[in-house]
Write a protein that holds these residues in place. Structure first.
Motif, short mmCIF file in Angstrom:
data_model
loop_
_atom_site.label_atom_id
_atom_site.label_comp_id
_atom_site.label_asym_id
_atom_site.label_seq_id
_atom_site.Cartn_x
_atom_site.Cartn_y
_atom_site.Cartn_z
N ALA A 123 58.78 -42.86 -128.06
CA ALA A 123 57.73 -43.49 -127.36
C ALA A 123 58.08 -43.55 -125.60
CB ALA A 123 57.00 -44.68 -127.91
N GLY A 124 57.07 -42.63 -125.43
CA GLY A 124 56.83 -42.23 -123.88
C GLY A 124 58.26 -41.01 -123.22
N PRO A 125 58.28 -40.62 -122.22
CA PRO A 125 58.72 -39.42 -121.51
C PRO A 125 59.97 -39.29 -121.99
CG PRO A 125 57.93 -40.46 -119.59
CD PRO A 125 57.36 -41.50 -121.15
N GLY A 126 61.03 -38.25 -122.45
CA GLY A 126 62.18 -38.61 -122.48
C GLY A 126 63.07 -38.83 -120.61
N ASP A 127 64.89 -38.02 -120.45
CA ASP A 127 65.21 -38.53 -119.75
C ASP A 127 65.12 -37.00 -118.35
OD1 ASP A 127 66.45 -36.45 -120.94
OD2 ASP A 127 68.28 -38.05 -121.01
N GLY A 128 64.45 -36.71 -119.30
CA GLY A 128 64.20 -34.41 -118.55
C GLY A 128 64.43 -33.99 -119.29
N CYS B 86 57.13 -32.40 -128.58
CA CYS B 86 58.70 -30.75 -128.36
C CYS B 86 57.34 -31.00 -127.20
CB CYS B 86 58.43 -30.29 -129.00
SG CYS B 86 59.06 -30.50 -131.24
N LEU B 87 56.40 -30.50 -126.86
CA LEU B 87 55.19 -30.31 -125.73
C LEU B 87 56.01 -30.99 -124.40
CD1 LEU B 87 52.66 -28.39 -126.55
CD2 LEU B 87 54.34 -27.17 -125.83
N GLY B 88 56.21 -32.35 -124.98
CA GLY B 88 56.57 -33.14 -123.64
C GLY B 88 57.91 -33.49 -123.48
N ALA B 89 58.92 -33.39 -124.31
CA ALA B 89 60.17 -33.25 -124.20
C ALA B 89 60.50 -31.75 -122.85
CB ALA B 89 60.93 -32.76 -125.49
N LEU B 90 59.81 -30.89 -123.24
CA LEU B 90 59.95 -29.48 -122.95
C LEU B 90 59.06 -29.35 -121.35
CD1 LEU B 90 59.48 -27.25 -125.42
CD2 LEU B 90 61.75 -27.32 -124.21
N GLU B 91 58.79 -30.37 -121.00
CA GLU B 91 57.95 -30.85 -119.33
C GLU B 91 58.98 -30.32 -118.29
OE1 GLU B 91 55.91 -30.98 -117.75
OE2 GLU B 91 54.28 -31.48 -120.06
N GLY B 92 60.13 -30.67 -119.00
CA GLY B 92 61.32 -29.50 -117.56
C GLY B 92 61.84 -28.11 -117.63
N LEU B 93 60.76 -27.51 -118.51
CA LEU B 93 61.25 -26.33 -118.45
C LEU B 93 59.98 -25.32 -118.17
CD1 LEU B 93 62.45 -23.50 -119.45
CD2 LEU B 93 61.82 -23.66 -122.00
N ASP B 94 60.55 -24.70 -116.65
CA ASP B 94 59.71 -24.09 -116.09
C ASP B 94 59.22 -22.29 -117.11
OD1 ASP B 94 58.41 -22.96 -114.33
OD2 ASP B 94 59.84 -22.21 -113.23
#
Length: 236
Positions: free
Chosen positions: A89-94, A138-146
């Motif tokens: 749950a919640g955002p990952g570590d980026g 998955c899309l939340g996990a990929l927030e750090g990908l530009d």
């Protein structure tokens, strides 16, 4: 299905049970769980409306009130096992690479637990509750990908497709090894000896150089990790 017109539709947009009458005796979760138990025990070929109805203790025709088509049954099964993903749950570590690697490992383990799963996987099943939950994670996990969302969706699809291909190949190799009257290592030795003879006269210089250098060593788990890392490298 005999006597039933085939028509497109999304089972999740339908009520749990078609028509009027008393409260449904079974839920979709009950039906999916029964079908998954059958497939895990006897393979996807054993899954039929009659067999699932027997597992539940109801009539075959009454099951159609809950699941109009066998394709819908498959979709329920895929969604049911997709619920086995452990999504924090919640955002990952980026660290999007680490998160996608972890998801890829989970997908491989999921398909190993349910060897029938690759047989019925379809992009059409991407609208089920657990599929939507997985994609959103998955899309939340990929927030750090530009990258634009379209590219991120492509990455998710390529990771899943690559993992599925790898697992299917693992299944095929294991099945072939069981059918051999000797060990797979013995088979490989004979074939590599033949190949070495074919390249020895210089007809295939590049192939000879590649064989001399040899592939990177590793067991199935190490090869899996390398495959996923190189795929993610292409998006980094």
């Amino acid at each position: 299905m005999a006597g039933r017109a085939a028509e497109p539709g999304v089972i999740w947009a339908r009520p749990e049970r078609a028509g009027r009458g008393p409260k449904p005796a079974y839920s979709r979760a009950d039906i999916a769980a029964a079908a998954v138990r059958i497939a895990d025990a006897d393979g996807i070929e054993a899954v039929s409306m009659r067999r699932v109805a027997g597992e539940l203790g109801c009539g075959t025709m009454s099951l159609y009130n809950y699941v109009p088509r066998k394709e819908d049954l498959y979709e329920l099964m895929v969604d049911a096992v997709s619920g086995e993903y452990e999504l924090p749950a919640g955002p990952g570590d980026g660290d999007w690479r680490a998160e996608m690697l972890a998801l890829g490992r989970q997908t491989r383990a999921l398909m190993r637990r349910h060897p029938w799963l690759p047989r019925i996987m379809s992009a059409l099943y991407g609208f089920s509750p657990n599929a939507l939950r997985y994609l959103e994670h998955c899309l939340g996990a990929l927030e750090g990908l530009d990258a634009p969302y379209g590219t991120k969706m492509e990455l998710i699809g390529m990771v899943n497709g690559s993992v599925m291909t790898y697992v299917v190949n693992e299944f095929a190799m294991a099945e072939r090894a069981r059918a051999l009257p000797w060990t797979e290592e013995q088979e490989q030795q004979v074939r590599f000896a033949y190949l070495a003879g074919q390249v020895a006269d210089g007809s295939y210089p590049r192939l000879a150089a590649a064989l001399t250098e040899g592939p990177e060593p590793g067991d199935a788990d190490e090869l899996f990790e390398r495959m996923l890392n190189r795929l993610l490298d292409s998006f980094a």
